[in-house]
Design a protein around this motif. Structure first.
Motif, PDB file in Angstrom:
ATOM      1  N   HIS A 139       0.786  -1.228   0.000  1.00 19.09           N
ATOM      2  CA  HIS A 139       0.000   0.000   0.000  1.00 19.09           C
ATOM      3  C   HIS A 139       0.822   1.283   0.000  1.00 19.09           C
ATOM      4  O   HIS A 139       0.300   2.342  -0.369  1.00 19.09           O
ATOM      5  CB  HIS A 139      -0.946   0.002   1.205  1.00 19.09           C
ATOM      6  CG  HIS A 139      -2.043  -1.001   1.090  1.00 19.09           C
ATOM      7  ND1 HIS A 139      -3.202  -0.760   0.405  1.00 19.09           N
ATOM      8  CD2 HIS A 139      -2.135  -2.279   1.543  1.00 19.09           C
ATOM      9  CE1 HIS A 139      -3.983  -1.826   0.444  1.00 19.09           C
ATOM     10  NE2 HIS A 139      -3.357  -2.762   1.138  1.00 19.09           N
ATOM     11  N   TRP A 202      -8.026   2.785   2.800  1.00 19.97           N
ATOM     12  CA  TRP A 202      -8.237   1.351   2.568  1.00 19.97           C
ATOM     13  C   TRP A 202      -8.575   0.645   3.874  1.00 19.97           C
ATOM     14  O   TRP A 202      -9.481  -0.192   3.930  1.00 19.97           O
ATOM     15  CB  TRP A 202      -6.984   0.741   1.941  1.00 19.97           C
ATOM     16  CG  TRP A 202      -7.106  -0.724   1.651  1.00 19.97           C
ATOM     17  CD1 TRP A 202      -7.614  -1.306   0.520  1.00 19.97           C
ATOM     18  CD2 TRP A 202      -6.728  -1.807   2.521  1.00 19.97           C
ATOM     19  NE1 TRP A 202      -7.578  -2.669   0.613  1.00 19.97           N
ATOM     20  CE2 TRP A 202      -7.039  -3.014   1.834  1.00 19.97           C
ATOM     21  CE3 TRP A 202      -6.164  -1.876   3.781  1.00 19.97           C
ATOM     22  CZ2 TRP A 202      -6.797  -4.269   2.394  1.00 19.97           C
ATOM     23  CZ3 TRP A 202      -5.925  -3.129   4.344  1.00 19.97           C
ATOM     24  CH2 TRP A 202      -6.244  -4.308   3.652  1.00 19.97           C
ATOM     25  N   ASN A 206     -12.147  -1.178   4.337  1.00 18.34           N
ATOM     26  CA  ASN A 206     -12.139  -2.644   4.336  1.00 18.34           C
ATOM     27  C   ASN A 206     -12.165  -3.267   5.727  1.00 18.34           C
ATOM     28  O   ASN A 206     -12.673  -4.383   5.889  1.00 18.34           O
ATOM     29  CB  ASN A 206     -10.912  -3.154   3.581  1.00 18.34           C
ATOM     30  CG  ASN A 206     -11.002  -2.881   2.094  1.00 18.34           C
ATOM     31  OD1 ASN A 206     -11.596  -3.647   1.350  1.00 18.34           O
ATOM     32  ND2 ASN A 206     -10.428  -1.772   1.661  1.00 18.34           N
TER      33      ASN A 206
END
Length: 277
Positions: A139, A202, A206
């Motif tokens: 990431h 993210w 998530n």
């Protein structure tokens, strides 16, 4: 628990100065793999009576020591222990782990989520505990490398993720995020901020929202690991989860600890506490 793992642990102990005697060994496993691995890891390190022999360069004779006790914990629980155990392994009265607590351990390659209830591990949480491609590497480091290569051009052809990692590590201490390539300097701080925010988004989408329902019913969230300091400025915003993210700097048993070290320090405090008992 395989031969490489055993070798790396033995090598680390030898480099710490251990030459002989018995060892009280604490190891960690990713929470999502903990139930499957804890017995295997324990048994592999305990085979042959836990006896180890290793010779470092410069040693005149082999170092021989023995694992007297092998304890395996899920990663993340050591970090939580830092809030209730001091550096001597003594219990510090506190209600900080009361209720539902989530520990997010942001490592290089994995992200682990561990849920505790009144300080005890919630076994049901282990089914969605480890994201194998959820760490800083995928990431932050990789996208920073790709963008840096595009911006710098041909001179950056031989740049690697290790170069990016070095800049991030040094910059976290010095505040200087300069990458030097072919005599040219590039400030990577804007790139780091950009991808750190995307990583935080993210995690929010998530994990925070996708798994823990926006942390509803969760009293506190503990961020640990190398990625913690990168996403804290975003996840800790009042408009995100500001009321949930636990500030380790405000607690006397954790105020001087870096998130990278909290699992290891917690493991040591666990061991000291056990020896006192």
């Amino acid at each position: 628990g395989n031969e490489m793992h055993q070798f790396l642990v033995a090598n680390a102990l030898a480099r710490l100065g251990v030459k002989s005697g018995t060892i009280d060994l604490t190891l960690f496993a990713p929470p999502g793999l903990y139930n499957d691995l804890k017995t295997f890891v324990h048994d592999r390190f305990s085979q042959r009576g836990g006896k180890v022999e290793i010779t470092l360069k410069g040693d005149k004779k082999p170092r021989k020591f023995q694992y007297e006790t092998v304890t395996v914990w899920p990663e993340g629980i050591g970090a939580a222990a830092c809030f209730v155990l001091d550096d001597r392994g003594e219990i510090v009265p506190s209600d900080i782990l009361d209720g539902e607590i989530v520990v997010l351990d942001l490592g290089a390659h994995t992200l682990d989520a561990l849920q505790l209830t009144n300080g005890n591990l919630n076994p049901e949480s282990l089914q969605h505990a480890t994201w194998e491609a959820g760490g800083v590497h995928v990431h932050i480091r990789e996208p920073m490398l790709r963008t840096a290569k595009k911006q710098i051009g041909d001179d950056a052809a031989n740049l690697s993720v290790d170069d990016i990692d070095r800049v991030i590590r040094l910059g976290s201490v010095s505040g200087d995020y300069t990458l030097t390539v072919a005599g040219k300097d590039a400030d990577l701080k804007p790139l780091l901020d950009k991808y750190a925010e995307r990583y935080a988004e993210w995690i929010a989408n998530n994990i925070a929202d996708g798994v823990f329902d926006g942390f509803r019913g969760i009293r506190s969230v503990i961020l640990v690991g190398g990625g913690a300091v990168l996403v804290e400025p975003f996840l800790g915003k009042q408009t995100w989860y500001g009321g949930k993210i636990l500030d380790r700097t405000k607690h006397k048993t954790t105020s001087n600890l870096h998130p990278v070290d909290m699992n290891a320090v917690g493991g040591l405090r666990f061991a000291l506490h056990r020896l006192k008992g």
